[in-house]
Design an enzyme around this catalytic site. Structure first.
Site, PDB file in Angstrom:
ATOM      1  N   LYS A  53       0.537  -1.221   0.138  1.00 37.32           N
ATOM      2  CA  LYS A  53      -0.105  -0.051  -0.047  1.00 37.32           C
ATOM      3  C   LYS A  53       0.843   1.130   0.040  1.00 37.32           C
ATOM      4  CE  LYS A  53      -3.747  -2.563   2.097  1.00 37.32           C
ATOM      5  NZ  LYS A  53      -4.649  -3.039   3.306  1.00 37.32           N
ATOM      6  N   GLN A  97      -4.922  -1.333   9.290  1.00 32.60           N
ATOM      7  CA  GLN A  97      -4.794  -2.693   8.815  1.00 32.60           C
ATOM      8  C   GLN A  97      -5.366  -3.878   9.926  1.00 32.60           C
ATOM      9  OE1 GLN A  97      -3.247  -3.498   5.597  1.00 32.60           O
ATOM     10  NE2 GLN A  97      -4.088  -5.483   6.101  1.00 32.60           N
ATOM     11  N   ASP A 120     -11.250   2.859   3.705  1.00 37.11           N
ATOM     12  CA  ASP A 120     -11.584   1.494   3.515  1.00 37.11           C
ATOM     13  C   ASP A 120     -13.026   1.480   3.400  1.00 37.11           C
ATOM     14  OD1 ASP A 120      -9.556  -0.642   3.438  1.00 37.11           O
ATOM     15  OD2 ASP A 120      -9.176  -0.515   5.730  1.00 37.11           O
TER      16      ASP A 120
END
Ligand code: NAP
Length: 313
Positions: A53, A97, A120
Site C-alpha cells: 500500500k 490494517q 476502507d
C-alpha cells in the site's frame, strides 16, 4: 470453451494511471492527497499488505506515512493516534490494517476514524451511504470488482448476480453495489440450502468464501462471469492434486515453494465460465488500486469545497 480471462493487473494499472493524473493536478493546486496507514504489531501478512500500500501510494504520488504501534498497544492509545490523524488536514485517508491484536476493541477503533477519511469504507456511516446510494467511500475490494465488470463491458443491469459470502468487507458491500447497478442479487452463506442450485442461476457469480477451490463446475452456469475473491494458500499435496493435477507450471511452483495461492473457484471452472478472474492477478491487484483511488476521492470530497476546481477534476 475456455473463459475470457479478466486481467486484474491490467485494469489496476489503468486505475493507477488515472489516479496519478488526478494526484498531479491536485498537487499542482497545492493539495497533495495524504494517506496514513496504521500497522499494529508484527503480523507478517499484514506487513506485506502495508508495504504494498505504501509503495503503491508513492508510485501514484500520494503522500503516505506509516504508524507502527507495538503489539501490546491499548485501545485508548490507538484511539489517541486515530484522533490525531482525524485532526490533521493533510491526511485525507486513514487505513487501520486488520486484524488488530485481541486486547484491542477493533470496532471502537474503526468507529473512531473520521468517516470522511475512512478509505476502507468500513465506517457505519459509509455503509449507510452505500445502501442509500449517497456519495461516500466504498470498500476497496468490491469497488474494484465493479470497476473490473464495467471496464470489461460485462452487463450488470437486469442480470442475475449471486454473491457467496456475507462479510462486512466483501460479500455485503458487493451485493449492495450490484443491487445499486440494477442486478437481481442473491447472497449465499454457510446456511444456504442448495448452494449449487442457487449459484447455477447466476449470470455473475462472486465467490468470497475463503475456501480453496470450493466453487466447482457444477455450481456454474455455462457462459457465466465468475469473480474469484478468495486467496487461500494450499500446502497439502492431496488438496493440491484435487485442484491442479496435470498443471505443470503449478506443479513446479508447488514443488519449489511448498505451497500455491488458490482462489475459492476450482480451476476447472475456466472450462465452462464465459469470463473469469485468475488467482493471482485478478481481484487482488484491484484492491490496492482502489485504495489509491479512494484516497483521491476522499481528498476531493473533504477539501474540494475549499478548491472548487478540484471537485470537477
Ligand atoms: P469471511 O469474513 O470469512 O466470510 C466468508 C463468508 O463465506 C461467510 O459469509 C461464510 O458464511 C461464507 N461461507 C463459508 N463457508 C461456506 C460454505 N461452505 N458455503 C457457503 N458460504 C460459506 O471472509 P472474507 O473476509 O469475506 O474473505 C473471503 C475470501 O476473500 C478470503 O479468502 C479472503 O482472503 C479473500 N479476500 C481477498 C481480497 C482481495 O483483495 N483479493 C480482499 C478481501 C478478502 P457465514 O457468514 O454463514 O459464516
Amino acid at each position: 470453451m475456455s473463459a475470457n480471462i479478466l486481467d486484474g493487473n491490467k485494469i489496476a494499472a489503468e486505475i493507477r494511471a488515472e489516479t496519478a493524473v488526478a494526484v498531479k493536478s491536485m498537487a499542482a493546486a497545492g493539495m497533495q492527497p495524504g494517506l496514513a496507514v496504521v500497522l499494529v504489531g508484527n503480523n507478517p501478512a499484514s506487513e506485506i499488505y502495508v508495504r504494498g500500500k505504501v509503495k503503491s501510494s508513492e508510485e501514484v504520488g500520494i503522500y503516505s506515512e506509516k504508524h507502527t504501534p507495538a503489539a501490546d498497544v491499548s485501545t485508548d492509545e490507538l484511539l489517541g493516534l486515530i484522533l490525531d490523524l482525524n485532526r490533521r488536514d493533510e491526511i485525507d485517508g486513514i487505513l487501520v490494517q486488520l486484524p488488530l491484536p485481541a486486547q484491542v476493541d477493533s470496532k471502537k477503533v474503526l468507529l473512531a476514524v473520521d468517516p470522511a477519511k475512512d478509505v476502507d469504507g468500513f465506517h457505519p456511516m459509509n455503509v449507510g451511504f452505500l445502501s442509500t446510494q449517497r456519495p461516500g467511500l466504498v470498500p476497496c475490494t468490491p469497488a474494484g470488482i465493479m470497476e473490473m465488470l464495467q471496464r470489461s463491458g460485462i452487463k450488470i443491469a437486469g442480470q442475475e448476480a449471486v454473491v457467496i459470502g456475507r462479510s462486512d468487507i466483501v460479500g455485503k458491500p458487493m451485493a449492495m453495489l450490484l443491487l445499486n447497478s440494477n442486478a437481481t442479487v442473491t447472497v449465499c452463506h454457510s446456511k444456504t440450502r442448495d448452494l449449487a442450485g442457487v449459484c447455477r442461476r447466476a449470470d455473475i457469480l462472486v465467490a468470497a468464501i475463503g475456501r480453496a477451490g470450493m466453487v466447482t463446475r457444477d455450481l456454474v452456469r455455462p457462459g457465466a462471469t465468475v469473480i474469484d475473491v478468495g486467496m487461500n494458500r494450499v500446502t497439502d499435496r492431496e488438496e493440491f492434486q484435487r485442484l491442479f493435477a496435470g498443471n505443470a507450471k503449478r506443479e513446479e511452483s508447488f514443488r519449489t515453494k511448498g505451497s500455491v495461492l488458490v482462489g475459492d473457484v476450482h480451476p476447472e471452472v475456466a472450462e465452462v465460465a464465459g469470463a473469469i478472474t485468475p488467482v493471482p492477478g485478478g481481484v487482488g491487484p484491484l484492491t490496492i488500486a482502489m485504495l489509491m483511488s479512494n484516497t483521491v476521492k476522499a481528498a476531493k470530497m473533504r477539501r474540494g469545497s475549499r478548491m472548487p476546481e478540484l471537485s470537477r477534476a
